[in-house]
Design a protein around this motif. Sequence first.
Motif, mmCIF file in Angstrom:
data_model
loop_
_atom_site.group_PDB
_atom_site.id
_atom_site.type_symbol
_atom_site.label_atom_id
_atom_site.label_comp_id
_atom_site.label_asym_id
_atom_site.label_seq_id
_atom_site.Cartn_x
_atom_site.Cartn_y
_atom_site.Cartn_z
ATOM 1 N N LEU A 86 0.968 -1.165 0.093
ATOM 2 C CA LEU A 86 -0.070 0.022 0.126
ATOM 3 C C LEU A 86 0.851 1.341 -0.035
ATOM 4 C CD1 LEU A 86 -3.010 0.093 -0.012
ATOM 5 C CD2 LEU A 86 -2.112 -2.194 0.701
ATOM 6 N N SER A 87 1.906 1.160 0.701
ATOM 7 C CA SER A 87 2.927 2.340 0.454
ATOM 8 C C SER A 87 3.398 2.707 -0.877
ATOM 9 C CB SER A 87 4.074 2.287 1.630
ATOM 10 O OG SER A 87 3.692 2.103 2.984
ATOM 11 N N LEU A 88 3.719 1.618 -1.469
ATOM 12 C CA LEU A 88 4.116 1.738 -2.890
ATOM 13 C C LEU A 88 3.029 2.350 -3.791
ATOM 14 C CD1 LEU A 88 6.508 -1.595 -3.421
ATOM 15 C CD2 LEU A 88 7.274 0.961 -3.293
ATOM 16 N N ALA A 89 1.806 1.849 -3.540
ATOM 17 C CA ALA A 89 0.842 2.428 -4.280
ATOM 18 C C ALA A 89 0.633 3.784 -3.936
ATOM 19 C CB ALA A 89 -0.455 1.636 -3.885
ATOM 20 N N MET A 90 0.722 4.420 -2.671
ATOM 21 C CA MET A 90 0.316 5.655 -2.446
ATOM 22 C C MET A 90 1.525 6.410 -2.929
ATOM 23 S SD MET A 90 -1.187 5.495 1.326
ATOM 24 C CE MET A 90 0.106 4.531 2.125
ATOM 25 N N ILE A 91 2.882 6.196 -2.923
ATOM 26 C CA ILE A 91 3.913 6.744 -3.573
ATOM 27 C C ILE A 91 3.697 6.960 -5.161
ATOM 28 C CG2 ILE A 91 6.354 6.760 -3.996
ATOM 29 C CD1 ILE A 91 6.716 5.484 -1.171
ATOM 30 N N PHE A 92 3.431 6.152 -5.788
ATOM 31 C CA PHE A 92 2.876 6.067 -7.181
ATOM 32 C C PHE A 92 2.192 7.009 -7.522
ATOM 33 C CE2 PHE A 92 0.538 4.808 -10.972
ATOM 34 C CZ PHE A 92 1.488 4.653 -11.909
ATOM 35 N N GLY A 93 0.925 7.067 -6.562
ATOM 36 C CA GLY A 93 -0.056 8.057 -6.831
ATOM 37 C C GLY A 93 0.284 9.542 -6.382
ATOM 38 N N PHE A 94 1.146 9.612 -5.352
ATOM 39 C CA PHE A 94 1.863 11.001 -5.151
ATOM 40 C C PHE A 94 2.661 11.529 -6.292
ATOM 41 C CE2 PHE A 94 5.154 13.545 -3.110
ATOM 42 C CZ PHE A 94 4.641 14.442 -2.862
ATOM 43 N N ILE A 385 -6.971 2.871 4.718
ATOM 44 C CA ILE A 385 -6.184 2.478 4.202
ATOM 45 C C ILE A 385 -5.613 1.123 4.865
ATOM 46 C CG2 ILE A 385 -3.709 2.819 3.160
ATOM 47 C CD1 ILE A 385 -4.352 5.832 3.706
ATOM 48 N N PRO A 386 -5.797 0.042 4.304
ATOM 49 C CA PRO A 386 -5.363 -1.288 4.845
ATOM 50 C C PRO A 386 -3.922 -1.175 5.364
ATOM 51 C CG PRO A 386 -6.613 -1.770 2.754
ATOM 52 C CD PRO A 386 -6.471 -0.170 3.129
ATOM 53 N N GLY A 387 -3.465 -1.683 6.534
ATOM 54 C CA GLY A 387 -2.377 -1.709 7.247
ATOM 55 C C GLY A 387 -1.878 -0.294 7.563
ATOM 56 N N GLY A 390 -6.502 5.397 9.143
ATOM 57 C CA GLY A 390 -6.994 6.307 8.431
ATOM 58 C C GLY A 390 -6.120 7.420 7.800
ATOM 59 N N ILE A 391 -6.483 8.415 6.859
ATOM 60 C CA ILE A 391 -5.840 9.308 6.291
ATOM 61 C C ILE A 391 -5.155 10.148 7.513
ATOM 62 C CG2 ILE A 391 -5.956 11.466 5.041
ATOM 63 C CD1 ILE A 391 -6.566 9.071 3.491
ATOM 64 N N MET A 392 -5.692 10.664 8.848
ATOM 65 C CA MET A 392 -5.198 11.309 9.530
ATOM 66 C C MET A 392 -3.894 10.375 10.088
ATOM 67 S SD MET A 392 -5.092 14.160 11.207
ATOM 68 C CE MET A 392 -4.360 14.905 12.397
ATOM 69 N N ASP A 393 -3.785 9.264 10.264
ATOM 70 C CA ASP A 393 -2.740 8.336 10.763
ATOM 71 C C ASP A 393 -1.474 8.661 9.786
ATOM 72 O OD1 ASP A 393 -3.789 6.605 12.848
ATOM 73 O OD2 ASP A 393 -5.411 6.376 11.614
ATOM 74 N N ARG A 394 -1.870 8.686 8.612
ATOM 75 C CA ARG A 394 -0.620 9.110 7.358
ATOM 76 C C ARG A 394 -0.159 10.642 7.566
ATOM 77 N NH1 ARG A 394 2.336 5.783 7.752
ATOM 78 N NH2 ARG A 394 1.202 5.426 9.359
ATOM 79 N N PHE A 395 -0.755 11.555 8.023
ATOM 80 C CA PHE A 395 -0.620 13.055 7.875
ATOM 81 C C PHE A 395 -0.509 13.781 9.342
ATOM 82 C CE2 PHE A 395 -2.490 11.956 3.727
ATOM 83 C CZ PHE A 395 -1.583 13.018 2.935
ATOM 84 N N ASP A 396 -0.252 12.851 10.272
ATOM 85 C CA ASP A 396 -0.203 13.594 11.514
ATOM 86 C C ASP A 396 1.185 14.305 11.727
ATOM 87 O OD1 ASP A 396 1.498 11.182 11.443
ATOM 88 O OD2 ASP A 396 0.459 10.023 12.965
#
Length: 458
Positions: A86-94, A385-387, A390-396
């Motif tokens: 999921l991290s790789l997928a989010m980095i690609f989306g970024f 986001i599995p694993g 939430g979004i807030m967990d990634r943007f704290d």
Amino acid sequence: MTELRKRGGGGDPDSTENISDKETDGEDRLGLAAEGEGEGEGEGEGESKGDTPDVPPSVDNTPECLNKALEGLSSRWKNWWIRGVLSLAMIFGFFLIIYLGPIMLILVVMSVQIKCFHEIITIGYRVYHSYELPWFRTLSWYFLVCVNYFFYGETVADYFGALVQREEPLQFLVRYHRFISFALYLAGFCMFVLSLVKKHYRLQFYMFAWTHVTLLIVVTQSHLVIQNLFEGMIWFIVPISIVICNDIMAYLFGFFFGRTPLIKLSPKKTWEGFIGGFFSTVFFGFIGAYLLSQYQYFVCPVEYSNERYRFTSLECEPSELFVMQEYTLPAMVQNTLRWRTVNLYPFQVHSIFLSCFASLIAPFGGFFASGFKRAFKIKDFADTIPGHGGIMDRFDCQYLMATFTHVYIASFIRGPNPSKVLQQLLVLSPEQQLNIFNTLRSHLRDKGMLPPAVVEAQ
């Protein structure tokens, strides 16, 4: 709360505004019971069930195909693979969003802001809703609209002067923007006062403060992210990237080498991960700054073109920050490396300070979020986001980093902005513009900066 319990056995019930046992229990569920009652060092140790808010546990929404592929692994390695994929997928989306340009980045920031606000407010609403006082959610979203109207209206006035000058309705809105914003907020404030219900005053004020603190944490910081973007996409990409790098590398170092606990708020955080993340982040930020500084697309300020009716950040004369310069190394370094000078972009030096903050101070935003979640006995803010949670967990950590970047730019980088000054001049009346023109001409003539032909013509 302790005082209320003491009064509960006797005395005049009116002296406590007839606060019922139901409200007292509700406040306990918010974690507002007397401090020191059954506190323990471990997570959840010694804490009574009355202190636990009515928040359901997170749901595992990992895709079924991924669960089947990782079926034979232990939970530790299964979580590692899920987070990795999921991290790789989010980095690609970024990367894809960066390619789509500034407008898409602004829309994504707004979407992330709304989702983070929703996740935090939902935690409070699940407690507040049990009292059948639905105005809390309505007013929370109303205040979100008001605050966004204020901040984005300020952005329009600052960066879209030419557009404002051309559109008559925008001129009115910009001229009275702050008064309109204040009037909107006052309307929400009055609605809150009218919504107050006897026996639940204290709880309603708790939720009112909850909403405003959430607005301060989420909306204000996301506005600063957009402000950083207008300074140049590099000021948006580098801070976000180094926080992502620090998060990933700290997790990897902690996963494989972690032995020493770092902080009780986050038992899984280790000193090995913290230190490994620091050095990896500084190195990544330094190299990333070198690569991005070479392209005008990333270093040019994002401006709105009145001729093209769109944002432009593709062509400009790069500032000194993004021009290669030669630096003389200290004598000690010269003796060690046998180098006297080194060629660097000045922005690379600034990236070191940004990386240090991202790896040493920004994680405290994550620790703060961990403390918040522990207070409400929840693992994640949501299960978006599995694993990861939430979004807030990634943007704290990102929000704290955005504030530092904005302060850093204002303190050490930003100078007078000719484009912004010109946009403000265009809004003035013709008489005011002519007065400024004559004053500027006299100033330049006194300094001898005007060509002789211009001086003689006057």
